[in-house]
Design an enzyme around this catalytic site. Structure first.
Site, PDB file in Angstrom:
ATOM      1  CD  GLN A 172      -1.602  -6.254 -19.002  1.00 30.20           C
ATOM      2  OE1 GLN A 172      -2.619  -7.064 -17.624  1.00 30.20           O
ATOM      3  NE2 GLN A 172      -0.100  -7.162 -18.872  1.00 30.20           N
TER       4      GLN A 172
ATOM      5  CB  SER B 206       5.051 -12.437 -19.901  1.00 32.21           C
ATOM      6  OG  SER B 206       4.867 -12.982 -18.819  1.00 32.21           O
TER       7      SER B 206
ATOM      8  N   GLY C 108      -0.093 -16.021 -15.410  1.00 33.75           N
ATOM      9  CA  GLY C 108      -0.566 -16.389 -14.036  1.00 33.75           C
ATOM     10  C   GLY C 108      -1.081 -14.308 -13.853  1.00 33.75           C
ATOM     11  CG  ASP C 109      -2.706 -11.004 -12.052  1.00 32.83           C
ATOM     12  OD1 ASP C 109      -2.482 -10.300 -12.623  1.00 32.83           O
ATOM     13  OD2 ASP C 109      -4.051 -10.306 -11.315  1.00 32.83           O
TER      14      ASP C 109
ATOM     15  CE  LYS D 181      -4.244  -9.260 -14.556  1.00 33.31           C
ATOM     16  NZ  LYS D 181      -3.654  -8.492 -15.014  1.00 33.31           N
TER      17      LYS D 181
END
Ligand code: GLU
Length: 447
Positions: A114, A380, A168-169, A129
């Protein structure tokens, strides 16, 4: 052994022995190190600052218990984590994943990736994360709400709009973000953008739900445009049936492609003449019911191939959008044998090291997730600025901004990845992300 390989091996030996068993983290780190380690060693400031070693070491890993009550009145216990990898270029930023198979290894590799993905967007977003081993399947809405509230009771002290902004994921969508945000707002007494992926009704951005899937198609279009091609008329195999897969499928259809597969762990839904939106509606409905993709109704003109992956069908483009390590050597070989020419990752690290070797040997054009699926976190980023300005963009404006962001990411990556044999998108993404992080980390000193 070439210099990059020798330096990469030496670098991997400097990692904490406590991380020796984290196979996914090591896989992700090795892939980046191979591309950037010589660049780091050739720059005295970056080498002295030990930039890559510092990115691999997360700033902190927060681990907590989540205790909640199910509908039967029984107490349930889960584990939650937040890995705050780096805030060198912006507040920690990254999704939350709820899945029974989630491990700290997954979250460590995802947080590491990320950092690079977020750097590539060009926006001020650090890397993080989080998630839980909570299994939402078969849980009632009330149970999901209570779990999210219990999770947030533990996470709230560690997040905030300028501190860490989860999204979210896998298995964390608009519903879960709503419950998480409600709990955070109540606990903090503040109305601010501590989470993204909110609905537009309460401070979310238009197109955030669609952004990862749409962005993936925009990235593929930018790749094709370089060679004067368009996505129109191409056959596209997609794995997964979640948010990324279904929105990529919808956008691909709208742009004139033929989408021939969607899938889950039980098998593949194969539509030789292509899905239409009604068929995707059915897939979305089945997922919401917690059901698999068997028994498609007649009107969707697709057959269910039990236990099969989508890679055995004749496609030009493959978009793995399910989860990590879904494309191993065998799957990659099937793709190559079936004539796939381009693979772009909608999921994070869906291709294994061996799978990648097969694709490279066959000269399949490969776009890594950290570039190709950056559209989600990019929107985002737009959501964060809209929330701060208290001024929101229309769906068309966000969609247009997403197209531009993806095309800019593509160009950044293509410039870095240009070599004698064409563009190496993996190398380009690693180098472009690394350079931005290296500049920021070095400039801010040893902290
Ligand atoms: N989970 C998404 C990703 O893998 C989005 C993260 C975010 O929006 O913070 O990039």
């Amino acid at each position: 052994m070439d210099r990059a390989t020798a330096l990469t091996e030496a670098f991997l030996n400097t990692l904490s022995p406590a991380d020796a068993d984290l196979a996914n983290l090591r896989q992700a780190v090795e892939e980046v190190a191979r591309d950037v380690i010589t660049v780091e060693k050739n720059d005295p400031d970056w080498a002295a600052a030990r930039v890559l070693r510092r990115i691999v070491e997360p700033d902190r890993v927060i681990s907590f218990g989540v205790t909640w009550t199910d509908d039967a009145g029984d107490v349930q216990v889960n584990r939650g984590w937040r890995v705050q990898a780096s805030n060198a270029i912006g507040p920690y930023k990254g999704g939350l994943r709820f899945h029974p198979a989630v491990t700290l290894d997954d979250l460590r590799f995802l947080a590491f990736e990320q950092c690079f993905k977020n750097a590539l967007t060009g926006l001020p977003l650090g890397g993080a994360k989080g998630g839980s081993d909570f299994d939402p399947s078969g849980r009632s809405d009330a149970e999901i709400m209570r779990f999210c509230q219990a999770f947030m009771r533990q996470l709230a002290p560690h997040i905030g709009p300028d501190k860490d902004v989860p999204a979210g994921d896998i298995n964390v969508g608009a519903r879960e973000i709503g419950y998480l945000f409600g709990a955070w707002r109540q606990m903090s007494g503040i109305y601010a953008g501590a989470l993204t992926g909110k609905a537009p009704a309460y401070g979310g951005s238009e197109i955030r739900t669609e952004a990862t899937g749409y962005g993936l198609i925009y990235f593929v279009q930018a790749m094709l445009a370089r060679t004067g091609a368009a996505i129109t008329g191409h056959r596209v195999a997609i794995s997964g049936k979640g948010n990324v897969a279904t929105h990529a499928a919808r956008k691909a259809i709208d742009e004139g492609a033929t989408v021939i597969t969607l899938s889950d762990t039980s098998g593949t839904l194969y539509a030789p003449d292509g899905f239409d939106h009604a068929a995707i509606d059915w897939v979305v409905q089945r997922k919401a019911q917690g059901a698999d993709l068997s028994d498609p109704p007649r009107h969707i003109a697709a057959q269910f191939c039990e236990g099969a992956q989508p890679w055995a069908q004749d496609a030009d483009i493959a978009l793995p959008c399910a989860t990590q390590n879904e494309i191993d050597e065998k799957a990659a070989q099937a793709l190559v044998d079936n004539g796939v020419q381009l693979l772009a990752e909608g999921a994070n690290m869906p291709t294994t090291r061996d799978g990648l070797r097969v694709l490279r040997k066959a000269r399949v054009t490969y776009a890594p997730g950290k570039a190709a699926n950056a559209g989600g976190v990019a929107v985002s980023g737009l959501e964060m600025s809209q929330m701060s300005h208290r001024r929101f963009m229309s769906a068309d404006e966000v969609d247009q901004a997403l197209r531009t962001l993806m095309s800019d990411i593509h160009d950044r990556v293509a410039t870095e990845g240009k070599g004698d044999g064409g563009i190496d998108y993996a190398r380009g993404a690693n180098l472009a992300g690394y350079r931005r992080l290296a500049q920021a980390i070095t400039a801010q000193g040893v902290i």
